[in-house]
Design a protein around this motif. Sequence first.
Motif, PDB file in Angstrom:
ATOM      1  N   HIS A 145       0.844  -1.192   0.000  1.00 50.37           N
ATOM      2  CA  HIS A 145       0.000   0.000   0.000  1.00 50.37           C
ATOM      3  C   HIS A 145       0.880   1.243   0.000  1.00 50.37           C
ATOM      4  O   HIS A 145       2.042   1.201   0.424  1.00 50.37           O
ATOM      5  N   ASN A 146       0.296   2.344  -0.466  1.00 52.08           N
ATOM      6  CA  ASN A 146       0.942   3.646  -0.355  1.00 52.08           C
ATOM      7  C   ASN A 146       0.462   4.333   0.918  1.00 52.08           C
ATOM      8  O   ASN A 146      -0.741   4.517   1.116  1.00 52.08           O
ATOM      9  N   PHE A 147       1.407   4.691   1.768  1.00 47.94           N
ATOM     10  CA  PHE A 147       1.094   5.427   2.991  1.00 47.94           C
ATOM     11  C   PHE A 147       1.706   6.820   2.839  1.00 47.94           C
ATOM     12  O   PHE A 147       2.916   6.957   2.651  1.00 47.94           O
ATOM     13  N   GLY A 148       0.843   7.845   2.902  1.00 49.59           N
ATOM     14  CA  GLY A 148       1.329   9.184   2.601  1.00 49.59           C
ATOM     15  C   GLY A 148       0.890  10.234   3.593  1.00 49.59           C
ATOM     16  O   GLY A 148      -0.059  10.046   4.362  1.00 49.59           O
ATOM     17  N   VAL A 149       1.596  11.363   3.546  1.00 51.95           N
ATOM     18  CA  VAL A 149       1.208  12.509   4.352  1.00 51.95           C
ATOM     19  C   VAL A 149       1.463  13.782   3.552  1.00 51.95           C
ATOM     20  O   VAL A 149       2.519  13.951   2.941  1.00 51.95           O
ATOM     21  N   GLU A 150       0.452  14.624   3.522  1.00 50.44           N
ATOM     22  CA  GLU A 150       0.547  15.952   2.913  1.00 50.44           C
ATOM     23  C   GLU A 150       0.800  16.936   4.047  1.00 50.44           C
ATOM     24  O   GLU A 150      -0.062  17.178   4.888  1.00 50.44           O
ATOM     25  N   TRP A 151       1.987  17.492   4.068  1.00 53.53           N
ATOM     26  CA  TRP A 151       2.444  18.364   5.155  1.00 53.53           C
ATOM     27  C   TRP A 151       2.447  19.806   4.645  1.00 53.53           C
ATOM     28  O   TRP A 151       3.280  20.187   3.838  1.00 53.53           O
ATOM     29  N   GLN A 152       1.492  20.582   5.109  1.00 55.74           N
ATOM     30  CA  GLN A 152       1.375  21.983   4.715  1.00 55.74           C
ATOM     31  C   GLN A 152       1.599  22.899   5.921  1.00 55.74           C
ATOM     32  O   GLN A 152       1.614  22.443   7.068  1.00 55.74           O
ATOM     33  N   ARG A 153       1.746  24.172   5.654  1.00 53.01           N
ATOM     34  CA  ARG A 153       2.009  25.130   6.723  1.00 53.01           C
ATOM     35  C   ARG A 153       0.855  25.199   7.726  1.00 53.01           C
ATOM     36  O   ARG A 153       1.069  25.382   8.930  1.00 53.01           O
ATOM     37  N   ASP A 154      -0.378  25.018   7.243  1.00 55.78           N
ATOM     38  CA  ASP A 154      -1.552  25.198   8.105  1.00 55.78           C
ATOM     39  C   ASP A 154      -2.305  23.907   8.424  1.00 55.78           C
ATOM     40  O   ASP A 154      -3.290  23.937   9.151  1.00 55.78           O
ATOM     41  N   TYR A 155      -1.883  22.786   7.862  1.00 51.75           N
ATOM     42  CA  TYR A 155      -2.552  21.521   8.165  1.00 51.75           C
ATOM     43  C   TYR A 155      -1.665  20.351   7.760  1.00 51.75           C
ATOM     44  O   TYR A 155      -0.686  20.507   7.004  1.00 51.75           O
ATOM     45  N   ILE A 156      -2.026  19.183   8.246  1.00 50.53           N
ATOM     46  CA  ILE A 156      -1.379  17.926   7.864  1.00 50.53           C
ATOM     47  C   ILE A 156      -2.493  16.933   7.527  1.00 50.53           C
ATOM     48  O   ILE A 156      -3.402  16.724   8.330  1.00 50.53           O
ATOM     49  N   GLN A 157      -2.405  16.361   6.331  1.00 50.61           N
ATOM     50  CA  GLN A 157      -3.428  15.425   5.863  1.00 50.61           C
ATOM     51  C   GLN A 157      -2.775  14.076   5.556  1.00 50.61           C
ATOM     52  O   GLN A 157      -1.832  13.990   4.770  1.00 50.61           O
ATOM     53  N   PHE A 158      -3.277  13.006   6.189  1.00 52.06           N
ATOM     54  CA  PHE A 158      -2.776  11.671   5.908  1.00 52.06           C
ATOM     55  C   PHE A 158      -3.532  11.072   4.729  1.00 52.06           C
ATOM     56  O   PHE A 158      -4.729  11.328   4.545  1.00 52.06           O
ATOM     57  N   TRP A 159      -2.828  10.249   3.934  1.00 55.91           N
ATOM     58  CA  TRP A 159      -3.409   9.644   2.745  1.00 55.91           C
ATOM     59  C   TRP A 159      -3.084   8.156   2.680  1.00 55.91           C
ATOM     60  O   TRP A 159      -2.000   7.726   3.085  1.00 55.91           O
ATOM     61  N   LEU A 160      -4.028   7.382   2.127  1.00 52.84           N
ATOM     62  CA  LEU A 160      -3.835   5.954   1.915  1.00 52.84           C
ATOM     63  C   LEU A 160      -4.014   5.641   0.431  1.00 52.84           C
ATOM     64  O   LEU A 160      -4.974   6.106  -0.194  1.00 52.84           O
ATOM     65  N   ASP A 161      -3.084   4.874  -0.107  1.00 52.99           N
ATOM     66  CA  ASP A 161      -3.127   4.455  -1.514  1.00 52.99           C
ATOM     67  C   ASP A 161      -3.335   5.636  -2.456  1.00 52.99           C
ATOM     68  O   ASP A 161      -4.152   5.594  -3.386  1.00 52.99           O
ATOM     69  N   ALA A 162      -2.578   6.681  -2.218  1.00 50.07           N
ATOM     70  CA  ALA A 162      -2.682   7.894  -3.027  1.00 50.07           C
ATOM     71  C   ALA A 162      -1.567   7.952  -4.072  1.00 50.07           C
ATOM     72  O   ALA A 162      -0.525   7.308  -3.940  1.00 50.07           O
TER      73      ALA A 162
END
Length: 238
Positions: A145-162
Amino acid sequence: NIHTISGAQSGNCEFQHYTDNPENVSVANNCLTLRMLHQKFQGYEYTSGKVFSKQAFGPYGFFNIQAKVPKGDGLFPAIWLFPQYPENQYGPCPSCGEIDIMESICTDPRGFCVTHFGGVNQRASSFPEYPNNFYNYCIDWNVPHNFGVEWQRDYIQFWLDAEVVGGTIRGLKGPFVPKVWYSETLQGQRRHSEAPFDVPFNIVLNLAVGGSWAMQVSRCEEIPQKAEMHIFQVKYYK
């Protein structure tokens, strides 16, 4: 880089000793393998592998790691981000910040993800808190699986199979972390509002055995003789 530390040094009272032995850490056919083995080493019953990126990335961006993660009694594999491993400008964890993209514990079917920040000891904070700190999807652990994280200045969003398609992240959204983080000095004073997630972080991959969390989930009496974590891709997008 290969990390060679004992389970006691991990901070989680783990059962393994990480080594740089090719039995524990190897690369073949463009695949990194971290292998846990039931074998005695420097007073420990298990050996395993832990690596971290020589280069730090960020701050900010999208991290996407494709891996096949083992499940089993006592197993504690993880994919995470930690600043300037093992030294950083904001002091010890969690003041320095930590982003756990994927943690799997024993035979629990869930994949966990969380951020750590705040101050030391009783002033530590995490978000999201249990029971919201996992990917709310049925994960088939028998396949990668793809385990991901979008790390931005104002938020953090986790992602699966992205995947990134045309500059846009497309996949299954995991937990969302609003800007609730903060960092304190050892004296309890808050740092500027961007800290601790405003410095480059290193990528860390490891296959642990046992430890305080595992012992809460299982008695760890049926740990396998061998387990492998396979990492096929590690991608970073600015």
